[in-house]
Design a protein around this motif. Structure first.
Motif, PDB file in Angstrom:
ATOM      1  N   GLY A   1       0.799  -1.218   0.000  1.00 13.36           N
ATOM      2  CA  GLY A   1       0.000   0.000   0.000  1.00 13.36           C
ATOM      3  C   GLY A   1       0.831   1.267   0.000  1.00 13.36           C
ATOM      4  O   GLY A   1       0.403   2.296   0.507  1.00 13.36           O
ATOM      5  N   GLN A   2       2.023   1.233  -0.579  1.00 13.50           N
ATOM      6  CA  GLN A   2       2.892   2.396  -0.591  1.00 13.50           C
ATOM      7  C   GLN A   2       2.743   3.237  -1.851  1.00 13.50           C
ATOM      8  O   GLN A   2       3.413   4.246  -1.988  1.00 13.50           O
ATOM      9  N   ILE A   3       1.885   2.840  -2.758  1.00 12.84           N
ATOM     10  CA  ILE A   3       1.665   3.598  -3.990  1.00 12.84           C
ATOM     11  C   ILE A   3       0.277   4.225  -3.915  1.00 12.84           C
ATOM     12  O   ILE A   3      -0.702   3.551  -3.603  1.00 12.84           O
ATOM     13  N   TRP A   4       0.215   5.556  -4.223  1.00 11.12           N
ATOM     14  CA  TRP A   4      -1.071   6.255  -4.192  1.00 11.12           C
ATOM     15  C   TRP A   4      -1.275   7.007  -5.477  1.00 11.12           C
ATOM     16  O   TRP A   4      -0.356   7.698  -5.909  1.00 11.12           O
ATOM     17  N   PRO A   5      -2.395   6.942  -6.138  1.00  6.81           N
ATOM     18  CA  PRO A   5      -3.543   6.104  -5.842  1.00  6.81           C
ATOM     19  C   PRO A   5      -3.196   4.635  -6.025  1.00  6.81           C
ATOM     20  O   PRO A   5      -2.315   4.295  -6.810  1.00  6.81           O
ATOM     21  N   PRO A   6      -3.875   3.765  -5.277  1.00 12.32           N
ATOM     22  CA  PRO A   6      -3.525   2.344  -5.303  1.00 12.32           C
ATOM     23  C   PRO A   6      -3.677   1.742  -6.694  1.00 12.32           C
ATOM     24  O   PRO A   6      -4.641   2.037  -7.398  1.00 12.32           O
ATOM     25  N   PRO A   7      -2.721   0.936  -7.101  1.00  9.32           N
ATOM     26  CA  PRO A   7      -2.826   0.269  -8.398  1.00  9.32           C
ATOM     27  C   PRO A   7      -3.921  -0.788  -8.382  1.00  9.32           C
ATOM     28  O   PRO A   7      -4.319  -1.267  -7.332  1.00  9.32           O
ATOM     29  N   ILE A   8      -4.388  -1.128  -9.551  1.00  9.29           N
ATOM     30  CA  ILE A   8      -5.423  -2.148  -9.704  1.00  9.29           C
ATOM     31  C   ILE A   8      -4.736  -3.458 -10.070  1.00  9.29           C
ATOM     32  O   ILE A   8      -3.956  -3.514 -11.016  1.00  9.29           O
ATOM     33  N   PHE A   9      -5.018  -4.507  -9.293  1.00 12.05           N
ATOM     34  CA  PHE A   9      -4.446  -5.829  -9.557  1.00 12.05           C
ATOM     35  C   PHE A   9      -5.408  -6.606 -10.434  1.00 12.05           C
ATOM     36  O   PHE A   9      -6.580  -6.753 -10.118  1.00 12.05           O
ATOM     37  N   ASP A  10      -4.905  -7.107 -11.558  1.00  7.23           N
ATOM     38  CA  ASP A  10      -5.730  -7.871 -12.484  1.00  7.23           C
ATOM     39  C   ASP A  10      -4.998  -9.142 -12.868  1.00  7.23           C
ATOM     40  O   ASP A  10      -4.077  -9.105 -13.690  1.00  7.23           O
ATOM     41  N   GLY A  11      -5.385 -10.242 -12.219  1.00  5.64           N
ATOM     42  CA  GLY A  11      -4.760 -11.522 -12.530  1.00  5.64           C
ATOM     43  C   GLY A  11      -3.350 -11.614 -11.993  1.00  5.64           C
ATOM     44  O   GLY A  11      -3.147 -11.872 -10.833  1.00  5.64           O
ATOM     45  N   HIS A  12      -2.358 -11.348 -12.832  1.00 10.79           N
ATOM     46  CA  HIS A  12      -0.961 -11.438 -12.419  1.00 10.79           C
ATOM     47  C   HIS A  12      -0.207 -10.138 -12.644  1.00 10.79           C
ATOM     48  O   HIS A  12       1.015 -10.103 -12.608  1.00 10.79           O
ATOM     49  N   GLN A  13      -0.932  -9.039 -12.882  1.00  7.23           N
ATOM     50  CA  GLN A  13      -0.255  -7.773 -13.136  1.00  7.23           C
ATOM     51  C   GLN A  13      -0.985  -6.621 -12.450  1.00  7.23           C
ATOM     52  O   GLN A  13      -2.171  -6.713 -12.139  1.00  7.23           O
TER      53      GLN A  13
ATOM     54  N   ARG B   1       4.441   6.593  -1.518  1.00  5.91           N
ATOM     55  CA  ARG B   1       4.343   7.274  -0.234  1.00  5.91           C
ATOM     56  C   ARG B   1       5.347   6.663   0.725  1.00  5.91           C
ATOM     57  O   ARG B   1       5.374   5.452   0.912  1.00  5.91           O
ATOM     58  N   VAL B   2       6.136   7.513   1.345  1.00  2.00           N
ATOM     59  CA  VAL B   2       7.169   7.072   2.272  1.00  2.00           C
ATOM     60  C   VAL B   2       6.607   7.114   3.691  1.00  2.00           C
ATOM     61  O   VAL B   2       5.825   7.992   4.041  1.00  2.00           O
ATOM     62  N   ASN B   3       7.017   6.141   4.508  1.00  2.00           N
ATOM     63  CA  ASN B   3       6.621   6.065   5.915  1.00  2.00           C
ATOM     64  C   ASN B   3       5.113   5.950   6.105  1.00  2.00           C
ATOM     65  O   ASN B   3       4.545   6.547   7.010  1.00  2.00           O
ATOM     66  N   THR B   4       4.466   5.194   5.250  1.00  2.66           N
ATOM     67  CA  THR B   4       3.034   4.978   5.439  1.00  2.66           C
ATOM     68  C   THR B   4       2.831   3.938   6.523  1.00  2.66           C
ATOM     69  O   THR B   4       3.623   3.020   6.682  1.00  2.66           O
ATOM     70  N   GLN B   5       1.775   4.077   7.276  1.00  4.57           N
ATOM     71  CA  GLN B   5       1.446   3.128   8.328  1.00  4.57           C
ATOM     72  C   GLN B   5       0.808   1.895   7.697  1.00  4.57           C
ATOM     73  O   GLN B   5       0.068   2.010   6.731  1.00  4.57           O
ATOM     74  N   PRO B   6       1.066   0.720   8.248  1.00  5.32           N
ATOM     75  CA  PRO B   6       0.425  -0.471   7.723  1.00  5.32           C
ATOM     76  C   PRO B   6      -1.088  -0.399   7.896  1.00  5.32           C
ATOM     77  O   PRO B   6      -1.578   0.215   8.843  1.00  5.32           O
ATOM     78  N   THR B   7      -1.794  -1.018   6.981  1.00 10.53           N
ATOM     79  CA  THR B   7      -3.250  -0.947   6.995  1.00 10.53           C
ATOM     80  C   THR B   7      -3.879  -2.090   7.765  1.00 10.53           C
ATOM     81  O   THR B   7      -5.069  -2.322   7.649  1.00 10.53           O
ATOM     82  N   LYS B   8      -3.099  -2.818   8.548  1.00 12.33           N
ATOM     83  CA  LYS B   8      -3.636  -3.964   9.269  1.00 12.33           C
ATOM     84  C   LYS B   8      -4.389  -3.513  10.511  1.00 12.33           C
ATOM     85  O   LYS B   8      -4.156  -2.456  11.061  1.00 12.33           O
ATOM     86  N   SER B   9      -5.283  -4.349  10.958  1.00  9.74           N
ATOM     87  CA  SER B   9      -6.071  -4.049  12.141  1.00  9.74           C
ATOM     88  C   SER B   9      -5.211  -4.131  13.395  1.00  9.74           C
ATOM     89  O   SER B   9      -4.158  -4.755  13.383  1.00  9.74           O
ATOM     90  N   PRO B  10      -5.650  -3.533  14.514  1.00  6.90           N
ATOM     91  CA  PRO B  10      -4.841  -3.549  15.729  1.00  6.90           C
ATOM     92  C   PRO B  10      -4.680  -4.926  16.345  1.00  6.90           C
ATOM     93  O   PRO B  10      -3.900  -5.096  17.257  1.00  6.90           O
ATOM     94  N   GLY B  11      -5.382  -5.931  15.874  1.00 11.50           N
ATOM     95  CA  GLY B  11      -5.270  -7.275  16.422  1.00 11.50           C
ATOM     96  C   GLY B  11      -4.193  -8.103  15.743  1.00 11.50           C
ATOM     97  O   GLY B  11      -4.261  -9.315  15.712  1.00 11.50           O
TER      98      GLY B  11
END
Length: 70
Positions: free
Chosen positions: A11-23, A33-43
């Motif tokens: 998730g370091q590229i903004w706007p987020p790229p679209i994943f289609d199959g293998h590309q 984006r540098v120093n972005t926080q991970p998008t994972k939940s607090p658990g």
């Protein structure tokens, strides 16, 4: 090429790229984006390690196979 894939997965590229199959499809005006926080939940595992929560208790496994009596 692998670096770009890693940035997209993290998730370091903004706007987020679209994943289609293998590309990934990335817009021309996309930025890294540098120093972005991970998008994972607090658990996450990292939070459990930091907070020192206890492990789940597991039942012990038998070390030998059971033998069937005749």
């Amino acid at each position: 090429m692998e670096t770009i894939r890693r940035w997209a997965r993290n998730g370091q590229i903004w706007p987020p790229p679209i994943f289609d199959g293998h590309q990934y499809f990335v817009r021309e005006d996309a930025e890294k984006r540098v120093n972005t926080q991970p998008t994972k939940s607090p658990g996450t595992l990292l939070m459990r390690i930091k907070n020192g929560t206890e492990q789940k208790s597991h039942s012990p496994r038998s070390t030998s196979k059971s033998v069937r009596q005749k």
